[in-house]
Design a protein around this motif. Structure first.
Motif, mmCIF file in Angstrom:
data_model
loop_
_atom_site.group_PDB
_atom_site.id
_atom_site.type_symbol
_atom_site.label_atom_id
_atom_site.label_comp_id
_atom_site.label_asym_id
_atom_site.label_seq_id
_atom_site.Cartn_x
_atom_site.Cartn_y
_atom_site.Cartn_z
ATOM 1 N N PRO A 63 36.608 7.508 -4.192
ATOM 2 C CA PRO A 63 37.882 7.835 -3.510
ATOM 3 C C PRO A 63 38.702 6.591 -3.163
ATOM 4 O O PRO A 63 38.909 6.271 -1.992
ATOM 5 C CB PRO A 63 37.421 8.601 -2.259
ATOM 6 C CG PRO A 63 36.013 8.177 -2.041
ATOM 7 C CD PRO A 63 35.434 7.820 -3.356
ATOM 8 N N VAL A 64 39.118 5.880 -4.177
ATOM 9 C CA VAL A 64 39.917 4.659 -3.997
ATOM 10 C C VAL A 64 41.166 4.800 -4.857
ATOM 11 O O VAL A 64 41.060 4.989 -6.070
ATOM 12 C CB VAL A 64 39.127 3.410 -4.469
ATOM 13 C CG1 VAL A 64 39.976 2.153 -4.345
ATOM 14 C CG2 VAL A 64 37.828 3.263 -3.696
ATOM 15 N N SER A 65 42.344 4.744 -4.207
ATOM 16 C CA SER A 65 43.574 4.868 -5.000
ATOM 17 C C SER A 65 43.917 3.506 -5.586
ATOM 18 O O SER A 65 43.446 2.468 -5.124
ATOM 19 C CB SER A 65 44.716 5.377 -4.125
ATOM 20 O OG SER A 65 45.092 4.367 -3.221
ATOM 21 N N ARG A 66 44.758 3.529 -6.581
ATOM 22 C CA ARG A 66 45.125 2.263 -7.227
ATOM 23 C C ARG A 66 45.920 1.347 -6.293
ATOM 24 O O ARG A 66 45.644 0.151 -6.255
ATOM 25 C CB ARG A 66 45.870 2.550 -8.526
ATOM 26 C CG ARG A 66 44.958 3.249 -9.522
ATOM 27 C CD ARG A 66 45.609 3.354 -10.871
ATOM 28 N NE ARG A 66 44.808 4.197 -11.752
ATOM 29 C CZ ARG A 66 45.025 4.328 -13.045
ATOM 30 N NH1 ARG A 66 46.001 3.675 -13.613
ATOM 31 N NH2 ARG A 66 44.267 5.104 -13.782
ATOM 32 N N PRO A 67 46.887 1.875 -5.501
ATOM 33 C CA PRO A 67 47.551 0.982 -4.543
ATOM 34 C C PRO A 67 46.558 0.373 -3.539
ATOM 35 O O PRO A 67 46.657 -0.796 -3.189
ATOM 36 C CB PRO A 67 48.546 1.901 -3.839
ATOM 37 C CG PRO A 67 48.858 2.949 -4.843
ATOM 38 C CD PRO A 67 47.562 3.185 -5.552
ATOM 39 N N GLN A 68 45.578 1.171 -3.105
ATOM 40 C CA GLN A 68 44.559 0.639 -2.174
ATOM 41 C C GLN A 68 43.810 -0.521 -2.819
ATOM 42 O O GLN A 68 43.511 -1.528 -2.174
ATOM 43 C CB GLN A 68 43.538 1.730 -1.839
ATOM 44 C CG GLN A 68 43.946 2.660 -0.736
ATOM 45 C CD GLN A 68 42.883 3.727 -0.498
ATOM 46 O OE1 GLN A 68 42.261 4.219 -1.437
ATOM 47 N NE2 GLN A 68 42.702 4.092 0.744
ATOM 48 N N ALA A 219 53.495 -4.223 -8.110
ATOM 49 C CA ALA A 219 52.156 -4.282 -8.727
ATOM 50 C C ALA A 219 51.484 -2.909 -8.680
ATOM 51 O O ALA A 219 50.898 -2.452 -9.670
ATOM 52 C CB ALA A 219 51.291 -5.321 -8.011
ATOM 53 N N ALA A 220 51.594 -2.234 -7.537
ATOM 54 C CA ALA A 220 50.960 -0.918 -7.383
ATOM 55 C C ALA A 220 51.614 0.099 -8.318
ATOM 56 O O ALA A 220 50.925 0.910 -8.943
ATOM 57 C CB ALA A 220 51.079 -0.451 -5.934
ATOM 58 N N PHE A 221 52.943 0.022 -8.441
ATOM 59 C CA PHE A 221 53.673 0.948 -9.320
ATOM 60 C C PHE A 221 53.235 0.758 -10.780
ATOM 61 O O PHE A 221 52.944 1.724 -11.486
ATOM 62 C CB PHE A 221 55.188 0.711 -9.171
ATOM 63 C CG PHE A 221 56.024 1.560 -10.077
ATOM 64 C CD1 PHE A 221 56.220 2.909 -9.804
ATOM 65 C CD2 PHE A 221 56.606 1.026 -11.225
ATOM 66 C CE1 PHE A 221 56.986 3.705 -10.652
ATOM 67 C CE2 PHE A 221 57.364 1.818 -12.076
ATOM 68 C CZ PHE A 221 57.560 3.152 -11.786
ATOM 69 N N VAL A 222 53.189 -0.503 -11.203
ATOM 70 C CA VAL A 222 52.799 -0.806 -12.593
ATOM 71 C C VAL A 222 51.342 -0.387 -12.824
ATOM 72 O O VAL A 222 51.016 0.257 -13.819
ATOM 73 C CB VAL A 222 52.979 -2.322 -12.888
ATOM 74 C CG1 VAL A 222 52.417 -2.683 -14.257
ATOM 75 C CG2 VAL A 222 54.449 -2.704 -12.815
#
Lengths: 229, 318
Positions: A63-68, A219-222
């Motif tokens: 349960p780890v999002s990419r932005p996190q 960075a999070a968006f990409v």
């Protein structure tokens, strides 16, 4: 860093009455260079190496999002840089104590804080490049941003001096898009015993904060859109 | 029926070439539902789309079309991942960490307490057959099989409701495979749904309740393994084993039985006939040639037969 401080002490002996100033000047510049070296070479590998080595596979199944992930990586490196810079700062303090200067012991910390803010910006730029390109290309691009960031005010002046509207617009864009790292330069002043005023500190902090947030959002968006084959 | 995995019209195109203009369809309109509490085998040849499907379910890849749900929640829901486990094919971890440290790290990502992480780590590393002396060794010093065991252990750290295993037996020795088979059966007994892709068909036959076979990104067959094997062929032939028979004379007689094949060995012969009524025709021939009946066995269609037929159907029709 200890070697640099040792050299600074030796050089200080050669500059009659200027030991402390020489120590601070050389040490703060070395601190920035070492910090940038770490920020670039560790920063660009933070994301791209995770993808190349496929360690992200097991992480994103959790349960780890990419932005996190991006923010966690960024904060981890910033903490490392902070510890590094504080230890270096204590080394400078020890060197100043050795040559018997007490005034500069306190005045250098404002400049050290500004160096940290600059490193935080460079790290965020490294992470942006790392989120979509290889480690080698990211390192090159981040280093270029670092160099241009120290020249951006001069480039803007150059654009205005050239008299061309196109050149003015191009240099104006570079000035606003790339970070203005001269805002964080207070090393020579600190060597002369000056302390950055509250306005400069607040302005630099706000600028760094906004710039870092924008960089991390990019960075999070990409990174959010990437496929991991 | 309660489906823990629902896949609807899932497709994935990979863009290739310098300008990324050429598209290769790796997964084509896949529809699949998996019931809870079972072991589901996901089969297919190399490049059939098994790993692509699992990676889409794990949100490592984005589908070009379609959607999927796990435990009733969309696969893009990050919190859904708290209830699932995943062991990638050839798992890669931070190789400077020890097995114990990587388990602790993944446990932290699930928000498990220190005590829980410690207990689960010890339980799982034991159950995957990793000896205690290896728990504190760096993963860079591990063999492929040992890494595979760590991969399986980390997939279970959060006691998942559904676990996805991509080639879980890869790199394991026969003892390791048996241990992992027992572990997977144990998971089913506890109510965990296991979704596993594998090339080892004997493992599928011994473990899986249902299977799906992919061919070139499309679903070729799916259903209960027993039903699939019986409805698509059932008994394929009959094997008659005899001893003390004269090979030349028996061979001549068997030419009268269509489709009968014979393999002779020093102590006798193995005759294969296609229809049940052929058995009664072969018995007198055996007696006539001095042979003695040892056994008659129906030869059922194996999963391998089914797999080969389904994965090669396009080649045959072409």
């Amino acid at each position: 860093m200890l070697l640099v401080i040792g050299c600074a002490v030796l050089l200080g002996d050669l500059t009659d009455g200027q030991e402390a100033r020489t120590i601070v000047n050389i040490s703060l510049n070395a601190m920035l260079l070492f910090g940038v070296f770490i920020a670039i070479f560790v920063g660009v590998g933070l994301v791209s190496k995770e993808i190349e080595k496929r360690t992200v596979f097991a992480i994103f199944a959790k349960p780890v999002s990419r932005p996190q992930f991006i923010i966690g990586k960024y904060l981890g490196l910033c903490l490392t840089l902070l510890i590094n810079i504080v230890v270096m700062g204590l080394g400078v303090v020890a060197a100043l104590a050795y040559v018997g200067d007490r005034e500069l012991v306190f005045s250098i910390w404002g400049a050290i804080y500004l160096i940290f803010l600059e490193l935080a910006i460079v790290t965020s730029v490294a992470i942006v490049f790392s989120s979509f390109s290889s480690a080698a290309l990211s390192a090159l691009l981040t280093f270029l941003v670092f160099l241009i960031g120290h020249l951006s005010t001069s480039l803007r002046d150059l654009g205005q001096a050239l008299g061309s509207e196109v050149a003015r617009i191009v240099f104006e864009i570079i000035y606003y898009v790339l970070p203005n790292l001269q805002l964080f330069s207070f090393r020579s002043e600190a060597a002369n015993g000056l302390v950055p005023n509250a306005e400069m500190m607040l302005g630099a902090t706000a600028y760094a904060l906004v710039y870092v947030v924008i960089m991390l959002a990019i960075a999070a968006f990409v990174f959010q859109r990437r496929n991991f084959k | 029926m309660n489906h823990v995995i629902e896949i609807n019209n899932l497709s994935k195109d990979y863009e290739t070439g310098f300008w990324r203009k050429r598209k290769v369809r790796a997964l084509d309109s896949l529809d699949l539902n998996v019931k809870g509490g079972q072991i589901f085998g996901f089969l297919g040849g190399n490049g059939a789309g098994k790993t692509t499907t699992i990676k889409i379910l794990m949100s490592l890849l984005y589908p070009t079309e379609g959607m999927a749900k796990i435990l009733g929640r969309d696969i893009s829901d990050v919190q859904m991942h708290s209830s699932i486990g995943y062991c990638p094919e050839n798992p890669y971890f931070y190789d400077y960490l020890t097995a114990r440290e990587i388990m602790n790290y993944f446990g932290e990502l699930f928000g498990l307490s220190t005590e829980r992480r410690k207990t689960r780590t010890e339980q799982l590393l034991t159950s995957v057959g990793l000896s205690e002396k290896d728990w504190d060794r760096q993963l860079r010093k591990f063999s492929k099989g040992m890494l595979q065991r760590v991969g399986l252990a980390q997939a279970l750290i959060n006691s998942p409701e559904v676990v996805f295993l991509d080639e879980p037996m890869s790199g394991l020795d026969p003892i390791g495979r048996r241990e992992i088979r027992e572990l997977i059966v144990g998971l089913r007994e506890k109510g965990t749904t296991v979704f596993m892709s594998t090339h080892i068909l004997s493992d599928v036959e011994s473990l899986c309740d249902e299977v799906a076979i992919l061919r070139k990104g499309r679903l070729a067959a799916t259903g209960n393994l027993t039903d699939l094997l019986s409805e698509t062929g059932g008994t394929r032939s009959f094997e008659i084993v005899v001893s003390g028979v004269s090979p030349v004379a028996l061979n001549e007689d068997l030419t009268a039985v269509a489709g009968a094949t014979t393999a002779f060995h020093p102590s006798g012969a193995r005759i294969e006939v296609l229809a049940e009524e052929d058995i009664d025709r072969v018995f007198p021939m055996i007696r006539k040639n001095g042979g003695r009946l040892v056994s008659v066995t129906p030869v059922k269609q194996s999963l391998e037969d089914l797999f080969v037929r389904e994965t090669k159907a396009d080649e045959v029709s072409a």
